[in-house]
Write a protein that holds these residues in place. Structure first.
Motif, PDB file in Angstrom:
ATOM      1  N   GLU A   5      49.777  42.266  37.845  1.00 46.96           N
ATOM      2  CA  GLU A   5      50.352  40.819  37.138  1.00 46.96           C
ATOM      3  C   GLU A   5      49.076  40.343  37.721  1.00 46.96           C
ATOM      4  O   GLU A   5      48.413  39.884  38.743  1.00 46.96           O
ATOM      5  CB  GLU A   5      50.913  39.854  38.077  1.00 46.96           C
ATOM      6  CG  GLU A   5      52.602  41.105  37.633  1.00 46.96           C
ATOM      7  CD  GLU A   5      53.617  40.096  38.683  1.00 46.96           C
ATOM      8  OE1 GLU A   5      53.671  39.238  39.351  1.00 46.96           O
ATOM      9  OE2 GLU A   5      54.838  40.836  38.818  1.00 46.96           O
ATOM     10  N   ALA A   6      48.033  39.851  36.091  1.00 47.78           N
ATOM     11  CA  ALA A   6      47.177  38.525  36.386  1.00 47.78           C
ATOM     12  C   ALA A   6      46.791  38.305  35.315  1.00 47.78           C
ATOM     13  O   ALA A   6      47.548  38.013  34.435  1.00 47.78           O
ATOM     14  CB  ALA A   6      46.144  39.912  36.369  1.00 47.78           C
ATOM     15  N   THR A   7      45.170  37.467  35.054  1.00 49.60           N
ATOM     16  CA  THR A   7      45.499  36.494  34.135  1.00 49.60           C
ATOM     17  C   THR A   7      44.969  37.674  33.164  1.00 49.60           C
ATOM     18  O   THR A   7      43.303  37.869  33.647  1.00 49.60           O
ATOM     19  CB  THR A   7      44.921  35.380  34.533  1.00 49.60           C
ATOM     20  OG1 THR A   7      45.251  34.481  35.316  1.00 49.60           O
ATOM     21  CG2 THR A   7      44.429  34.413  33.249  1.00 49.60           C
ATOM     22  N   THR A   8      44.224  37.468  31.407  1.00 51.69           N
ATOM     23  CA  THR A   8      43.769  38.544  31.061  1.00 51.69           C
ATOM     24  C   THR A   8      42.917  37.348  30.401  1.00 51.69           C
ATOM     25  O   THR A   8      42.604  36.088  30.322  1.00 51.69           O
ATOM     26  CB  THR A   8      44.695  38.220  29.664  1.00 51.69           C
ATOM     27  OG1 THR A   8      45.253  37.295  28.552  1.00 51.69           O
ATOM     28  CG2 THR A   8      46.076  39.321  30.038  1.00 51.69           C
ATOM     29  N   GLY A   9      41.692  38.777  29.639  1.00 50.94           N
ATOM     30  CA  GLY A   9      40.816  37.966  29.689  1.00 50.94           C
ATOM     31  C   GLY A   9      39.136  37.717  30.136  1.00 50.94           C
ATOM     32  O   GLY A   9      37.972  37.182  30.345  1.00 50.94           O
ATOM     33  N   GLY A  10      39.290  38.548  31.865  1.00 47.83           N
ATOM     34  CA  GLY A  10      38.161  39.032  32.371  1.00 47.83           C
ATOM     35  C   GLY A  10      38.705  39.420  33.282  1.00 47.83           C
ATOM     36  O   GLY A  10      39.585  41.006  33.399  1.00 47.83           O
ATOM     37  N   ILE A  11      38.237  40.162  34.809  1.00 50.58           N
ATOM     38  CA  ILE A  11      38.225  41.416  35.554  1.00 50.58           C
ATOM     39  C   ILE A  11      39.325  41.208  35.888  1.00 50.58           C
ATOM     40  O   ILE A  11      39.321  40.250  36.504  1.00 50.58           O
ATOM     41  CB  ILE A  11      36.704  41.513  36.024  1.00 50.58           C
ATOM     42  CG1 ILE A  11      35.676  42.307  35.480  1.00 50.58           C
ATOM     43  CG2 ILE A  11      37.385  42.971  37.263  1.00 50.58           C
ATOM     44  CD1 ILE A  11      35.997  42.731  34.401  1.00 50.58           C
ATOM     45  N   ALA A  12      39.405  42.146  35.797  1.00 54.18           N
ATOM     46  CA  ALA A  12      40.987  42.187  37.697  1.00 54.18           C
ATOM     47  C   ALA A  12      40.757  41.716  38.693  1.00 54.18           C
ATOM     48  O   ALA A  12      41.493  40.868  39.512  1.00 54.18           O
ATOM     49  CB  ALA A  12      42.325  43.370  37.116  1.00 54.18           C
ATOM     50  N   PHE A  13      40.626  42.830  40.055  1.00 52.76           N
ATOM     51  CA  PHE A  13      39.869  43.273  40.632  1.00 52.76           C
ATOM     52  C   PHE A  13      38.561  42.989  40.726  1.00 52.76           C
ATOM     53  O   PHE A  13      37.036  44.150  41.008  1.00 52.76           O
ATOM     54  CB  PHE A  13      40.396  44.012  41.634  1.00 52.76           C
ATOM     55  CG  PHE A  13      42.101  44.262  41.526  1.00 52.76           C
ATOM     56  CD1 PHE A  13      42.966  43.244  41.659  1.00 52.76           C
ATOM     57  CD2 PHE A  13      42.694  44.980  40.618  1.00 52.76           C
ATOM     58  CE1 PHE A  13      44.445  42.903  42.075  1.00 52.76           C
ATOM     59  CE2 PHE A  13      44.232  45.114  40.290  1.00 52.76           C
ATOM     60  CZ  PHE A  13      44.654  44.411  41.247  1.00 52.76           C
ATOM     61  N   PRO A  14      37.494  42.173  41.038  1.00 53.10           N
ATOM     62  CA  PRO A  14      36.140  42.318  41.301  1.00 53.10           C
ATOM     63  C   PRO A  14      35.793  42.704  42.910  1.00 53.10           C
ATOM     64  O   PRO A  14      34.730  43.114  43.074  1.00 53.10           O
ATOM     65  CB  PRO A  14      35.582  40.481  41.091  1.00 53.10           C
ATOM     66  CG  PRO A  14      37.107  39.761  41.662  1.00 53.10           C
ATOM     67  CD  PRO A  14      38.653  40.661  40.724  1.00 53.10           C
ATOM     68  N   PHE A  15      37.004  42.801  43.696  1.00 51.58           N
ATOM     69  CA  PHE A  15      36.694  42.873  44.795  1.00 51.58           C
ATOM     70  C   PHE A  15      37.562  44.158  44.762  1.00 51.58           C
ATOM     71  O   PHE A  15      38.098  44.374  45.921  1.00 51.58           O
ATOM     72  CB  PHE A  15      37.005  42.289  45.978  1.00 51.58           C
ATOM     73  CG  PHE A  15      35.888  40.597  45.737  1.00 51.58           C
ATOM     74  CD1 PHE A  15      34.448  41.025  46.236  1.00 51.58           C
ATOM     75  CD2 PHE A  15      36.299  39.916  45.156  1.00 51.58           C
ATOM     76  CE1 PHE A  15      33.488  40.082  46.057  1.00 51.58           C
ATOM     77  CE2 PHE A  15      35.180  38.608  45.318  1.00 51.58           C
ATOM     78  CZ  PHE A  15      33.630  39.237  45.803  1.00 51.58           C
ATOM     79  N   PRO A  16      37.891  45.559  44.683  1.00 49.58           N
ATOM     80  CA  PRO A  16      38.777  46.501  44.289  1.00 49.58           C
ATOM     81  C   PRO A  16      38.811  47.335  46.043  1.00 49.58           C
ATOM     82  O   PRO A  16      37.538  47.238  46.672  1.00 49.58           O
ATOM     83  CB  PRO A  16      38.149  47.591  43.460  1.00 49.58           C
ATOM     84  CG  PRO A  16      36.851  47.383  43.798  1.00 49.58           C
ATOM     85  CD  PRO A  16      36.855  45.734  43.465  1.00 49.58           C
ATOM     86  N   VAL A  76      38.086  33.262  34.328  1.00 48.42           N
ATOM     87  CA  VAL A  76      39.389  34.281  34.759  1.00 48.42           C
ATOM     88  C   VAL A  76      38.854  35.876  35.715  1.00 48.42           C
ATOM     89  O   VAL A  76      40.020  35.493  36.602  1.00 48.42           O
ATOM     90  CB  VAL A  76      39.773  35.040  33.366  1.00 48.42           C
ATOM     91  CG1 VAL A  76      40.639  35.882  33.415  1.00 48.42           C
ATOM     92  CG2 VAL A  76      40.366  34.333  32.204  1.00 48.42           C
ATOM     93  N   THR A  77      38.537  35.966  36.090  1.00 45.76           N
ATOM     94  CA  THR A  77      37.472  36.687  37.015  1.00 45.76           C
ATOM     95  C   THR A  77      37.887  36.255  38.427  1.00 45.76           C
ATOM     96  O   THR A  77      38.449  36.500  39.687  1.00 45.76           O
ATOM     97  CB  THR A  77      36.172  37.735  37.318  1.00 45.76           C
ATOM     98  OG1 THR A  77      36.625  38.464  35.320  1.00 45.76           O
ATOM     99  CG2 THR A  77      36.259  38.128  37.690  1.00 45.76           C
ATOM    100  N   LEU A  78      37.728  34.776  38.609  1.00 41.75           N
ATOM    101  CA  LEU A  78      37.549  34.177  39.800  1.00 41.75           C
ATOM    102  C   LEU A  78      39.260  33.602  39.743  1.00 41.75           C
ATOM    103  O   LEU A  78      39.441  34.137  41.079  1.00 41.75           O
ATOM    104  CB  LEU A  78      37.034  33.017  39.693  1.00 41.75           C
ATOM    105  CG  LEU A  78      36.894  31.600  40.443  1.00 41.75           C
ATOM    106  CD1 LEU A  78      36.668  32.753  42.227  1.00 41.75           C
ATOM    107  CD2 LEU A  78      36.187  30.478  40.592  1.00 41.75           C
ATOM    108  N   LYS A  79      39.891  33.415  38.976  1.00 44.96           N
ATOM    109  CA  LYS A  79      41.624  32.934  38.948  1.00 44.96           C
ATOM    110  C   LYS A  79      42.174  34.453  39.883  1.00 44.96           C
ATOM    111  O   LYS A  79      42.569  34.917  40.266  1.00 44.96           O
ATOM    112  CB  LYS A  79      42.360  32.697  37.853  1.00 44.96           C
ATOM    113  CG  LYS A  79      42.102  31.663  37.381  1.00 44.96           C
ATOM    114  CD  LYS A  79      42.273  31.367  35.481  1.00 44.96           C
ATOM    115  CE  LYS A  79      42.167  30.218  35.342  1.00 44.96           C
ATOM    116  NZ  LYS A  79      42.989  29.967  34.043  1.00 44.96           N
TER     117      LYS A  79
END
Length: 459
Positions: free
Chosen positions: A155-166, A137-140
């Protein structure tokens, strides 16, 4: 003075190694390709530091390690590093040797309590990892997640990290305070001890439940509907016994603000609590923390301008199993000025430093906020809150541990220090409770929250 020392060695770099100016930039294909390679699947640097004091990320454990006798959820946390001894202990006497790896709040605690405050430094460990579904999910999200409505919604896909590169402060705020990966359900009875400057204590106690169905495995999808539910029933102090606070959170604070209701045992009525959050007093805390201060920060960040200051190596509470030990009584743990340092565990880790400054035209008890976000879990570990004059007022830390049943990190006891009053709140204590944090059981449902639930509990 503390501010100068704490920020002296900040590294103005992004997690990908590029220049960080705090302006919005798109995540590049080159950055995305690094996930799962030289970066972990959520964007942390796998490599240790040059000095060897921060180890390489191993991620060798998912769930309970083989050597841990884990009996299931609800039991007090079991330390996978039991038997380790501190490498050294920082005291007021050797503070000068370590001040470049201490936060402003930690330096302030040393200044306030030079004879008693100390920090035992343990070997650093980076051994636990997220489930593969979180990585997927984080990749998505790295490719498509975005903030909307002036940063008030996501707006994101749930179940992972939102922004791995904030790229901005708001992206890091959403990721670390809301859209990281934590247990999807939590139940506990916890003690909240407000320790006054003279060492006397006020005892609060809450029966709590939290539910975030968007984090339940198999529920991965778009950010629609309620994001989370919360419920707090006051057991102590006696004068507030029976008070119920419950509510719902959403993925867009602007379009769907937090909804909350309060049952008052005096009037036996349920009323909606408008704008529950921000700097309202948190129930059962004696006014020592605000609602949006729980777990360092929660809720809407609309009242502040947010900036990523950089990344820094500092000593933070980590792998904090020992402080929750049922063999440690509150009398032993809750010493004057601060908790007994012998039961704390600090490790050297890399953290993001996030700052919020009050916007013109807005009000809050705190004119400025500073948070320290762990790069591996993307959770807020420590915070500093400043008054309207810019003076450091309160400093806080959350003692996280990896919860084997949830395959992620769980927020344990929070320590909230009022530097001006000389008091502190130990929040979510479980040492003297028969059970501890009960996670991901599936027993609580959405119907256990909201105004009707408050009415049922209040009867």
């Amino acid at each position: 003075m503390f501010y100068k020392y704490a920020l002296k060695s900040l590294l103005y770099i992004s997690v990908a190694g590029g220049l960080l100016a705090g302006t919005a930039q798109a995540t590049t294909d080159a950055e995305i390709q690094r996930l799962g390679k030289d970066l972990t699947c959520v964007g942390a640097e796998k490599a240790g530091n040059a000095a060897g004091t921060i180890p390489e990320w191993s991620g060798k454990w998912l769930g309970a390690p083989e050597h841990v006798d884990f009996k299931g959820t609800g039991y007090h946390p079991i330390d996978p590093y039991a038997g380790e001894k501190p490498l050294y202990v920082i005291t007021a006497d050797n503070l000068a040797e370590h001040k470049d790896k201490l936060s402003e709040g930690q330096l302030a605690l040393f200044a306030k309590y030079p004879d008693t405050f100390k920090m035992p430094i343990y070997p650093s460990h980076r051994d636990f990892r997220f489930p593969d579904s979180v990585c997927d999910v984080t990749l998505k999200n790295a490719k498509s997640a975005k903030l909307v409505d002036d940063g008030e919604g996501i707006e994101a896909t749930t179940g992972g990290i939102a922004f791995p590169f904030p790229k901005t402060g708001l992206e890091l705020l959403w990721t670390s305070s809301f859209f990281t990966y934590r247990p999807w359900s939590e139940e506990l009875v916890s003690d909240n001890m407000y320790v006054l400057a003279d060492g006397s204590r006020t005892h609060g106690q809450l029966k709590s439940a939290n539910l975030a169905l968007f984090l339940k495995p198999g529920n991965e999808g778009p950010t629609t509907g309620p994001s989370a539910y919360f419920l707090n029933v006051t057991n102590l102090p006696q004068r507030d016994r029976g008070e119920v606070n419950t509510g719902l959170e959403y993925f867009n604070h602007k379009k769907e603000p937090r909804q909350s209701w309060r049952y008052d045992p005096g009037t036996r009525r349920v009323r909606q609590a408008p704008e529950y959050g921000y700097d309202m007093q948190f129930p059962g805390s004696g006014g020592s923390i605000t609602v949006d201060e729980v777990r360092i920060f929660n809720g809407s960040g609309v009242r502040y301008d947010w900036d990523i200051v950089g990344k820094k190596e500092i000593y933070v509470p980590y792998n904090a199993y020992g402080i929750h030990n049922q063999d440690i009584s509150y009398d032993e743990l809750l010493t004057k000025g601060h908790v007994n340092p012998d039961h704390m565990r600090y490790e050297l880790h890399r953290v993001w430093v996030l700052e919020g400054n009050i916007k013109k035209g807005y009000r809050h008890l705190y004119g400025k906020r500073r948070m320290y976000v762990d790069e591996d879990s993307l959770l807020m570990l420590m915070g500093e809150n400043f008054d309207a004059r810019g003076q450091l007022w309160r400093t806080s830390m959350i003692n996280y541990f990896y919860a084997y049943e949830a395959k992620t990190w769980q927020a344990g006891v929070g320590l909230y220090h009022d530097l001006l009053a000389g008091s502190y709140l130990a929040f979510n204590l479980v040492n003297e409770q028969k059970s501890a944090y009960t996670l991901n059981t599936g027993k609580i449902k959405a119907g256990n929250f909201g105004p009707e639930a408050a009415r049922r509990l209040g009867l």
